[in-house]
Design an enzyme around this catalytic site. Structure first.
Site, PDB file in Angstrom:
ATOM      1  N   GLY A   1      44.991  32.583  12.580  1.00  0.00           N
ATOM      2  CA  GLY A   1      44.972  33.389  11.095  1.00  0.00           C
ATOM      3  C   GLY A   1      44.048  32.649  10.235  1.00  0.00           C
TER       4      GLY A   1
ATOM      5  N   GLU B   1      41.046  34.300  10.836  1.00  0.00           N
ATOM      6  CA  GLU B   1      41.176  35.843  10.527  1.00  0.00           C
ATOM      7  C   GLU B   1      41.027  35.930   8.862  1.00  0.00           C
ATOM      8  OE1 GLU B   1      44.240  38.270  12.778  1.00  0.00           O
ATOM      9  OE2 GLU B   1      44.954  36.384  12.267  1.00  0.00           O
TER      10      GLU B   1
ATOM     11  N   ALA C   1      48.893  30.601  12.011  1.00  0.00           N
ATOM     12  CA  ALA C   1      50.367  30.877  11.773  1.00  0.00           C
ATOM     13  C   ALA C   1      51.045  29.617  11.725  1.00  0.00           C
ATOM     14  CB  ALA C   1      50.919  32.005  12.243  1.00  0.00           C
TER      15      ALA C   1
ATOM     16  N   GLU D   1      45.737  32.770  19.998  1.00  0.00           N
ATOM     17  CA  GLU D   1      47.244  33.324  20.344  1.00  0.00           C
ATOM     18  C   GLU D   1      47.494  33.921  21.724  1.00  0.00           C
ATOM     19  OE1 GLU D   1      45.619  34.029  16.116  1.00  0.00           O
ATOM     20  OE2 GLU D   1      45.097  34.002  18.090  1.00  0.00           O
TER      21      GLU D   1
END
Length: 254
Positions: A104, A107, A60, A127
């Site tokens: 992300g 992911e 992110a 994270e």
């Protein structure tokens, strides 16, 4: 974005100056492109990678994340569009990972159907070091794929891991050697998949996704229904006839 004559579309994450970090604009562009490719009858497989020599994705965009409160995240559905964008694509998506796929980015790779990685690629969920957790399916998909304890180790420490380790746990399909280009190798796999009946491939993808999302008995029922539905495909009749006649099938993707 480019589309080959064999029905393979190559889609590039193109924000290299930010290491392809996921801004809302990039997420919107990515999901819009996936939707367009899914509707394009000339496309049968999608390869997702990073532009140039940039890493796959740093996760992110923290400059945007810093501006999002809990209330705003719920209101705008932060990252939900990314999840929905991938979940609605019926065509196979192959991730070709170079550099690293963190947060992300990892992911996104997990949302894809097949993952190929360069020998020096790294994966991880940092994270926890930022006081938060993965929020686009990372805790769920990684745990289902490799088990609670290994997933806990990666998520709770935030430590990166290698492509070789991810291959050992069944996350990465193939680690490409230094002599192999990960995009070239991904294109070979994509071309093979694209040579088969497109509707049959879509049914197979749906059946496998069902296994990830439901319990065994329900999954078996859905698989059986999808299997039976393939009997009405022109390509199924052609594939069986070709086998019996000892010739190569001529799939028409219908």
């Amino acid at each position: 974005m480019s589309i080959t004559e064999t029905g393979v579309a190559v889609l590039f994450l193109n924000r290299p100056h930010k290491r392809n970090a996921l801004s809302q604009d990039l997420i919107d562009e990515l999901t819009r492109a996936l939707h367009e490719l899914d509707r394009d009858a000339n496309v049968r497989v999608i390869v997702l990678t990073s532009v140039g020599q940039s890493p796959f994705c740093a996760g992110a965009d923290l400059s945007e994340l810093a501006q999002i409160s809990t209330a705003k995240a719920h209101r705008i559905g932060w990252l939900k569009g990314l999840e929905v964008g991938f979940a609605t694509v019926r065509k196979p998506i192959i991730a070709a990972v170079r550099g690293f796929a963190f947060g992300g980015g990892f992911e996104i790779a997990l949302m894809c159907d097949i993952i190929l990685a360069a020998a020096d690629a790294q994966f991880g969920f940092p994270e926890i070091k930022l006081g938060t957790i993965p929020g686009a399916g990372g805790t769920q998909r990684l745990t289902k794929a490799m088990g609670k304890h290994k997933a806990m180790g990666l998520i709770l420490t935030g430590s990166p891991t290698t492509a070789t380790e991810m291959e050992r746990f069944g996350i990465v399909n193939k680690v490409c050697s230094a002599e192999e280009d990960v995009i070239d190798e991904s294109m070979k796999v994509a071309t093979t998949v694209a040579s088969f009946s497109a509707p049959a491939v879509a049914l197979a993808k749906q059946a496998v996704q069902t296994a990830e999302a439901t319990v065994l008995n329900a999954g078996l029922e859905i698989e059986r229904a999808l299997y039976y539905s393939s009997f009405s495909l022109h390509d199924c009749a052609e594939g069986i006839a070709a086998f019996l006649q000892k010739r190569a099938p001529n799939f028409e993707h219908r």
